[in-house]
Scaffold this motif. Sequence first.
Motif: not given
Length: 357
Positions: A103-111
């Motif tokens: 889940d790259p989108v979630y990872t970039f969004d959160v981090n």
Amino acid sequence: MENMGKLKKFYAGKRVLVTGHTGFKGSWLCMALLELGAEVWGVGLPPKTDPSCFELLNLKQKMTSCLFDIRDLEKLKKVFAEFQPQIVFHLAAQPLVIDSYRDPVYTFDVNIMGTVNVLECIRENACVVSAINVTTDKVYENREQADYRYQEQDRLNGYDPYSNSKSCSELVTASYIRSFFQAGQPAISTCRAGNVIGGGDFSANRIIPDCIRYTLRNEPIIVRNPNSVRPYQHVLEADLFYLELARKQAENPQLAGSYNIGPQEDDCITTGQLCALFCENWQGARWQAVDWHGPHEAGFLKLNCDRAKDRLGWQPRWHVDQAVKKTVEWAQALARQEPMDQVTLRQIHEYWEEEEK
């Protein structure tokens, strides 16, 4: 570095906010802060594992826990406005490499946006005097060189979505410092810790939690990358560094910056060697390597920690064999159903006593 008495003098009565307080690292940090006499609030998601370190340490009864997504800026602003924190430790993140591929989108969004939100709240609240953004040793563009130790001035360009999102978090922090905090008010640092191990980590696809799970099932430990070299260290090495740096830069903002936190070079070992140490400490444990055809993971990763040593007088305290031993002791105490908050406090005090020797 400071012993427990000096840290207590600084943290006693301080209002401290920890994001990601329900995670493994955050739970240990909160326990140490509470032991130092701080008033602790946390912002994070409900614990993602069952069991969880946060629940085993009974932290819900010991601190104010605000459960919401760090991406919710309005809720975060309300917490800052109500609590008026003096010290901020930002640990909230999607912290797993394998999950970042899923889940790259979630990872970039959160981090990334999580970091933006925390820094924006700091910008709007003059109460904050010191803040630490916890990233990772994986922020660097990895050269895959066995003899190279990454330094803070090396290029930031993590390979996978998790690592790259943390590189971006570093850049966001640098931008906020240059744009809004040039006078050192508040003092803000980023900390790039190596692989941390310790009791209470129940994450999937991490080597020590996997070792414990397989061993408790009386199965051989399956190791996917036995020759990968990592800077393994106990969670207290990183968490206590954050505490000490936050104090030092509050009193001397010129000490703020980016810092690597890792073990001595001879404690950078392969995953296979780490598993062998685990098996030495847990009778009956055994491991075996398997062919791995999953997503890319770094083969070699070592840190140069001279900046922390030179500027702050810091030295790692527990060698990797001690870190593994303490982790096994914690897991076996849990299996015996001992009160884990007391076990954790005992290990915190053992670490502090080691510092004073």
